[in-house]
Design a protein around this motif. Structure first.
Motif, PDB file in Angstrom:
ATOM      1  N   ALA A 767       0.841  -1.184   0.000  1.00 46.67           N
ATOM      2  CA  ALA A 767       0.000   0.000   0.000  1.00 46.67           C
ATOM      3  C   ALA A 767       0.875   1.232   0.000  1.00 46.67           C
ATOM      4  CB  ALA A 767      -0.887   0.002   1.237  1.00 46.67           C
ATOM      5  N   GLU A 768       0.355   2.296  -0.511  1.00 54.02           N
ATOM      6  CA  GLU A 768       1.166   3.498  -0.664  1.00 54.02           C
ATOM      7  C   GLU A 768       1.063   4.371   0.579  1.00 54.02           C
ATOM      8  OE1 GLU A 768       3.245   4.610  -3.151  1.00 54.02           O
ATOM      9  OE2 GLU A 768       3.048   2.616  -4.027  1.00 54.02           O
ATOM     10  N   ILE A 769       1.725   4.065   1.585  1.00 50.79           N
ATOM     11  CA  ILE A 769       1.744   4.946   2.754  1.00 50.79           C
ATOM     12  C   ILE A 769       3.180   5.218   3.159  1.00 50.79           C
ATOM     13  CG2 ILE A 769      -0.484   4.832   3.912  1.00 50.79           C
ATOM     14  CD1 ILE A 769       0.474   2.312   5.300  1.00 50.79           C
ATOM     15  N   THR A 770       3.365   6.363   3.776  1.00 47.55           N
ATOM     16  CA  THR A 770       4.718   6.798   4.113  1.00 47.55           C
ATOM     17  C   THR A 770       5.145   6.256   5.481  1.00 47.55           C
ATOM     18  OG1 THR A 770       3.819   8.721   5.133  1.00 47.55           O
ATOM     19  CG2 THR A 770       4.471   8.943   2.835  1.00 47.55           C
ATOM     20  N   GLU A 771       6.444   6.479   5.785  1.00 45.74           N
ATOM     21  CA  GLU A 771       6.991   6.003   7.071  1.00 45.74           C
ATOM     22  C   GLU A 771       6.315   6.701   8.249  1.00 45.74           C
ATOM     23  OE1 GLU A 771      10.910   7.258   7.797  1.00 45.74           O
ATOM     24  OE2 GLU A 771      11.163   5.945   9.511  1.00 45.74           O
ATOM     25  N   GLU A 772       6.166   8.066   8.061  1.00 43.03           N
ATOM     26  CA  GLU A 772       5.526   8.822   9.134  1.00 43.03           C
ATOM     27  C   GLU A 772       4.144   8.295   9.402  1.00 43.03           C
ATOM     28  OE1 GLU A 772       7.165  10.280   6.664  1.00 43.03           O
ATOM     29  OE2 GLU A 772       8.857  11.108   7.789  1.00 43.03           O
ATOM     30  N   ALA A 773       3.489   7.999   8.261  1.00 37.59           N
ATOM     31  CA  ALA A 773       2.127   7.494   8.396  1.00 37.59           C
ATOM     32  C   ALA A 773       2.129   6.191   9.175  1.00 37.59           C
ATOM     33  CB  ALA A 773       1.515   7.287   7.019  1.00 37.59           C
ATOM     34  N   ALA A 774       3.132   5.365   8.867  1.00 38.40           N
ATOM     35  CA  ALA A 774       3.193   4.072   9.545  1.00 38.40           C
ATOM     36  C   ALA A 774       3.367   4.261  11.050  1.00 38.40           C
ATOM     37  CB  ALA A 774       4.348   3.259   9.011  1.00 38.40           C
ATOM     38  N   GLU A 775       4.295   5.178  11.425  1.00 40.22           N
ATOM     39  CA  GLU A 775       4.519   5.355  12.852  1.00 40.22           C
ATOM     40  C   GLU A 775       3.389   6.147  13.470  1.00 40.22           C
ATOM     41  OE1 GLU A 775       8.924   4.902  14.292  1.00 40.22           O
ATOM     42  OE2 GLU A 775       8.255   6.994  14.217  1.00 40.22           O
ATOM     43  N   ALA A 776       2.826   7.073  12.605  1.00 41.66           N
ATOM     44  CA  ALA A 776       1.747   7.896  13.105  1.00 41.66           C
ATOM     45  C   ALA A 776       0.614   7.031  13.635  1.00 41.66           C
ATOM     46  CB  ALA A 776       1.243   8.810  12.014  1.00 41.66           C
ATOM     47  N   SER A 777       0.385   5.941  12.914  1.00 40.71           N
ATOM     48  CA  SER A 777      -0.699   5.070  13.351  1.00 40.71           C
ATOM     49  C   SER A 777      -0.470   4.575  14.779  1.00 40.71           C
ATOM     50  CB  SER A 777      -0.844   3.877  12.405  1.00 40.71           C
ATOM     51  OG  SER A 777       0.363   3.171  12.428  1.00 40.71           O
ATOM     52  N   LEU A 778       0.800   4.543  15.173  1.00 40.87           N
ATOM     53  CA  LEU A 778       1.111   4.009  16.496  1.00 40.87           C
ATOM     54  C   LEU A 778       1.432   5.104  17.519  1.00 40.87           C
ATOM     55  CD1 LEU A 778       1.291   1.154  17.612  1.00 40.87           C
ATOM     56  CD2 LEU A 778       3.751   1.214  17.131  1.00 40.87           C
ATOM     57  N   PHE A 779       2.295   6.049  17.104  1.00 43.99           N
ATOM     58  CA  PHE A 779       2.816   7.044  18.041  1.00 43.99           C
ATOM     59  C   PHE A 779       1.996   8.329  18.128  1.00 43.99           C
ATOM     60  CE2 PHE A 779       7.501   5.495  17.545  1.00 43.99           C
ATOM     61  CZ  PHE A 779       7.165   4.347  18.260  1.00 43.99           C
ATOM     62  N   ILE A 888      17.924   5.961  21.567  1.00 43.84           N
ATOM     63  CA  ILE A 888      16.565   6.440  21.296  1.00 43.84           C
ATOM     64  C   ILE A 888      15.778   5.364  20.529  1.00 43.84           C
ATOM     65  CG2 ILE A 888      17.088   7.655  19.141  1.00 43.84           C
ATOM     66  CD1 ILE A 888      14.801   8.838  21.985  1.00 43.84           C
ATOM     67  N   ASN A 889      16.534   4.609  19.692  1.00 43.09           N
ATOM     68  CA  ASN A 889      15.868   3.519  18.953  1.00 43.09           C
ATOM     69  C   ASN A 889      15.328   2.478  19.903  1.00 43.09           C
ATOM     70  OD1 ASN A 889      16.233   4.513  16.406  1.00 43.09           O
ATOM     71  ND2 ASN A 889      18.320   3.652  16.273  1.00 43.09           N
ATOM     72  N   GLN A 890      16.139   2.237  20.945  1.00 45.13           N
ATOM     73  CA  GLN A 890      15.705   1.250  21.933  1.00 45.13           C
ATOM     74  C   GLN A 890      14.420   1.733  22.583  1.00 45.13           C
ATOM     75  OE1 GLN A 890      19.410   0.720  24.013  1.00 45.13           O
ATOM     76  NE2 GLN A 890      18.672  -1.270  24.761  1.00 45.13           N
ATOM     77  N   LEU A 891      14.426   3.023  22.959  1.00 41.16           N
ATOM     78  CA  LEU A 891      13.235   3.584  23.600  1.00 41.16           C
ATOM     79  C   LEU A 891      12.042   3.464  22.670  1.00 41.16           C
ATOM     80  CD1 LEU A 891      11.864   5.241  25.852  1.00 41.16           C
ATOM     81  CD2 LEU A 891      12.594   7.291  24.657  1.00 41.16           C
ATOM     82  N   LEU A 892      12.301   3.832  21.396  1.00 41.23           N
ATOM     83  CA  LEU A 892      11.194   3.777  20.436  1.00 41.23           C
ATOM     84  C   LEU A 892      10.709   2.351  20.253  1.00 41.23           C
ATOM     85  CD1 LEU A 892      12.346   6.401  17.795  1.00 41.23           C
ATOM     86  CD2 LEU A 892      10.648   6.660  19.619  1.00 41.23           C
TER      87      LEU A 892
END
Ligand code: ADP
Length: 913
Positions: A767-779, A888-892
């Motif tokens: 599907a055509e969604i961006t990275e921000e969108a992917a994380e946005a769904s969660l964060f 920070i990656n670990q935290l994320l």
């Protein structure tokens, strides 16, 4: 007569003086003899000299007077002649006498005699006559011939010879005397020498005879001291002198000491032997046996005052020595009865000697009469308490008698104390017997009362049991009804749970599938676009822009890897991995691996070799794709953590252990060895867990997610094998993959393939969604509450988290946190610092969980990275744990995990409602 030392010494001296006296007398005698001989010689010599010179003078006078007369014719001149003619013959005779032992001298005198006679006769007398006659002519004629002159010359000549001869004789005689003198001196020397030898011998004999006895005495004393008081050594009496007497006296002293010692040692031996004996019979036996043996007695009996006897002062036999077949001696006697009774009465020993007709000693051969009998009373407090009687076929020595008396003196008190002790023991036994009887009676009573108690208890129990049975019967009926209802309810809830579980698994799979694709699709475009940008096709970007683009590209790639890893892991967890066991050609592996990985090595100048052992089988059944995935992971790690040195792969045949043999005999082992940074021992076990890396620094320096090894382990387990690591920090690591040859696959994997994930992931297009969108769904818009007292921490966290579009709130201590959470139920996740003033993180978490009963995920953050911290945090209620400083990656990642879990739960709850 006694040869005393004084006598010996005096005799020695007398002998010496006598020798000296003899020597002196002999010497004096010799000297006087010599003297006499010398005097005689000198007297004779003088006489000879006188006579000789008289004779010579007479001759000369005769010659001179004859000539004077002839010349002068004066008669006066003839006077000396005539006188000489009268005397010369006397002198000559006397001289001859003196020369009686010397023949030559005698001959010479004879010659003088002859020639003188001849001169007188032929010359003197004729001439005188001629003169007197006045015959001058005749005289002249005579002198023309002069016959007389030659005679006179011969006589003079002979006188000279005579004198010489006399001188020689004297010389010889003197020489003889000298020789005698020398002999005497020699004799004297020899004699004195002999005297000295005799004196030495005599003195050494005397001194030796003195010293010998002294030596014996000294040796005897030394021997005694060396043998620690053994007094058996005696000094032999070698001489009859004072020293002999000393030896005798010393021997007597030794005898005395020996006797005393004998007495003392035997006394103490016997006393020691009867110590601790508490029976009078045993005591008597020991005492009698010992004393009889020591005194060499042939017979012995011991009687003790019988206090129990009805008769007053009766003594009974307690022990006998050398008992005969017909019991020896009488059994008892009364005070004053017989010799022995008399002895007890008198309290004095009786010694019977030279016994006749006293037949009582029995030997193997017959009977013997004892020669002597000795009876001794044993007293205590001036009363005869016992009597000892001993008999011998020899004689008792003075010493043996002394011993008997000495012992009996001491023995009285021992007998008395044993008698008293026996009395006490008897009383004690009586009292013990009575106590035991009492005890037995009380036990009997106790047993009877216990029996009564048991009977009454049993009655009580039976009554209660009857009541219980009744109630139980009632209860069971009710229970049975209840259980039927419960079973029905349980069945219903089980069915419900199964349905829920299936539903949840479906949701999870769908979620994972969606997420994977939703993420992969935008990633695709990111990767493509960022790569394009970094290549700068329009040449309108600055170097910084290009670097940003390549960083975006790299991050994108990493993200893709991560997504794949997460997907892999969740698939494995869900048991939805489809394995295809096919024939893998291991022979091609070395070239394949080298082709795929050499470039990693070349980049870093790290050597890379793959070795295949000869005994590795040609065909090997496993899932080729998963095997390659594992090897790829391990190799990329090896190259990632190795900056210099080498990376080697060795494929070899593995000899399976007992556990491995259960699966198959055919195993292959892959060793991936590097010379990189290595892993410390305490980290080695954790690196196989998901999201675990050796330490925080690894993330910062080498990147990665900590999922690779977790996936490798899961895959190797799925393939039936194992994966392990051995490593030394700073030296390198070796990862060992062991895999079985499974032509028919693993039985547990024959499960139904219902992998929605697999199907969806393979079939649904990106599907055509961006990275921000992917994380946005969660964060995005998720509420995060930061609880920390350090403003700098809050600031940095805020900055980072803002970028990810979190809604951020913060409080500075535990109390504020509790208030905030009570007022704001919308908080999605809490980041909780542990070290805080007033109320610390642990207590705050406990209150949130226990008092507020909130399930909000709490990530504990602590600056201390102690091993126990994690457990403590989890126990206090934390959902997860990060030790500062964290990546920070670990935290994320952690946030991602917990937020997605929360959402999943939420959606599951919604759906189940
Ligand atoms: P990552 O993506 O972090 O590499 P892995 O699961 O593959 O995740 O590895 C976990 C951790 O194990 C790594 O972060 C690293 O600390 C350690 N590790 C793995 N392989 C090696 C190796 N060859 N040498 C040193 N450390 C290693």
């Amino acid at each position: 007569m006694k040869n005393s030392i004084r006598l010996k010494i005096t005799a020695g001296y007398v002998l010496l003086i006598a020798c000296l006296l003899i020597a002196v007398m002999f010497l004096m005698n010799q000297i006087s003899t010599l003297q006499t001989a010398r005097n005689a010689l000198l007297t004779q010599e003088t006489k000879v000299q006188n006579l000789t010179s008289n004779l010579e003078k007479s001759v000369l006078n005769m010659n001179r007077s004859q000539r004077g007369y002839i010349i002068t014719g004066d008669k006066d001149y003839l006077e000396p002649y005539n006188e000489a003619v009268k005397t010369w013959e006397d002198d000559l005779t006397q001289l001859k006498k003196n020369f009686s032992t010397q023949s030559i001298q005698k001959e010479r005198l004879d010659a003088i005699d002859r020639h003188l006679q001849s001169w007188i006769k032929e010359a003197a007398e004729p001439t005188i006559r001629l003169k007197t006659e006045g015959d001058e002519k005749g005289i002249q004629n005579f002198y023309t011939q002069d016959q007389g002159q030659s005679e006179i010359e011969i006589i003079t000549q002979t006188f000279t010879e005579l004198q010489d001869g006399e001188a020689n004789y004297l010389k010889d005689e003197m020489k003889k005397l000298d020789n005698r003198n020398t002999n005497i001196i020699w004799f004297l020397i020899i004699f004195l020498f002999s005297c000295s030898i005799i004196a030495t011998l005599v003195s050494s004999f005397i001194s030796r005879s003195i010293i010998k006895t002294i030596k014996y005495t000294t040796n005897a004393i030394k021997h005694i001291s060396r043998n620690e008081g053994s007094l058996k050594t005696r000094i032999p009496k070698l001489t009859k002198d004072e020293l002999g007497e000393l030896a005798v006296a010393t021997n007597e002293l030794l005898d005395e000491i020996d006797h005393r010692e004998w007495l003392q040692s035997n006394t103490s031996k016997i006393v020691l032997d009867y110590q601790g004996i508490s029976s009078i019979r045993q005591l008597s036996n020991v005492f009698l046996t010992n004393i009889a043996k020591i005194t060499q007695s042939s017979y012995g009996a011991f009687y003790v005052l019988d206090e129990q006897s009805s008769a007053k002062m009766a003594y009974t036999k307690q022990s006998v020595f050398a008992n005969t077949a017909s019991d020896l001696g009488r059994d008892s006697f009364l005070l004053g009865e017989g010799v022995i009774g008399q002895c007890a009465l008198d309290r004095k020993p009786i010694h019977l000697k030279d016994m006749q007709d006293f037949r009582m000693l029995s030997t193997g051969l017959g009977e013997l009469t004892p020669r002597e009998i000795y009876i001794v009373p044993i007293l205590f407090e001036n009363q005869t308490i016992a009597i000892l009687e001993l008999g011998t076929i020899q004689r008792f020595s003075e010493l043996q008698i002394q011993l008997m008396e000495q012992l009996t003196e001491q023995f009285g008190s021992s007998i008395n104390s044993v008698l008293r002790r026996m009395e006490i023991v008897q009383l004690l036994n009586e009292s013990r017997a009575m106590t035991e009887e009492l005890q037995a009676q009380s036990e009997q009573l106790q047993a009877q009362s216990e029996q009564l108690q048991t009977q009454s208890d049993e009655l009580q129990k039976q009554t209660t049991q009857l009541k219980k049975v009744n109630t139980e019967l009632e209860l069971r009926t009710v229970d049975a009804e209840e259980k039927t209802l419960e079973l029905e309810a349980a069945k219903e809830s089980l069915e419900k749970s199964t349905a829920e579980l299936m539903q949840s698994s479906k949701y999870k799979s769908e979620f994972l599938a969606n997420m994977s694709h939703e993420l992969r699709t935008p990633l695709n475009s990111i990767l493509i676009l960022s790569e394009m940008m970094s290549e700068n096709p329009n040449a309108n970007l600055t170097d910084e822009d290009i670097e940003y683009a390549s960083i975006i590209h790299q991050s994108g790639k990493d993200l893709l890897d991560l997504i794949s890893d997460i997907l892999d892991l969740s698939k494995i967890e869900a048991g939805k991995v489809d394995l295809i066991f096919e024939d893998v050609h291991l022979q091609t592996f070395p070239s394949q691996l080298e082709a795929n990985f050499s470039h990693f090595g070349n980049e870093n100048n790290v050597a890379f070799h793959v070795k295949l052992d000869d005994d590795v089988p040609d065909t090997f059944f496993t899932d080729a794709m998963r095997l390659q995935q594992i090897l790829k992971n391990l190799l990329s790690n090896a190259f990632k953590f190795t900056k210099e040195g080498e990376v080697n792969v060795q494929i070899k045949k593995l000899h399976p252990n007992h556990e491995q043999e259960q699966l198959t005999d055919d195993w292959v082992q892959f060793d991936i060895k590097d010379t990189g940074i290595g892993i410390s021992e305490d980290k080695q076990q954790h690196i196989f867990e998901s999201f675990r890396q050796a330490d925080g620094a690894t993330v910062r320096k080498y990147g990665g997610t900590g999922l690779g090894l977790a996936i490798c382990r899961e895959f190797s387990t799925l393939l039936g094998g194992t994966i392990d690591v051995t490593s030394t920090e700073g030296e390198g690591s070796t990862f060992t993959l062991a895999l079985p040859n499974l032509p028919n696959g693993l039985k547990s994997n024959d499960t139904e393939k219902t992998s929605a994930v697999e199907e969806v992931s393979e079939t649904v297009p990106p599907a055509e969604i961006t990275e921000e969108a992917a994380e946005a769904s969660l964060f995005v818009d998720k509420h995060i509450l930061i609880v920390d007292d350090d403003q700098r921490n809050i600031y940095s966290l805020e900055k980072v988290l803002h970028q990810h579009q979190f809604q951020i709130a913060y409080v500075e201590n535990g109390f504020e946190c509790i208030d905030y959470l009570t007022d704001h139920p919308e908080v999605d996740i809490v980041l909780m610092d542990i070290m805080m003033p007033e109320l610390d993180g642990f207590d705050t978490m406990r209150i949130i969980r226990n008092s507020l009963e909130l399930e909000v995920p709490i990530i504990a953050l602590t600056a201390k990275a102690m091993k126990s911290d994690r457990e403590k945090c989890i126990a206090a209620g934390a959902s997860d744990y990060l030790s500062k400083p964290f990546d920070i990656n670990q935290l994320l990642s952690v946030l991602r995990v917990w937020l997605s879990q929360k959402e999943e739960n939420h959606s599951w709850k919604n759906s189940s409602n």
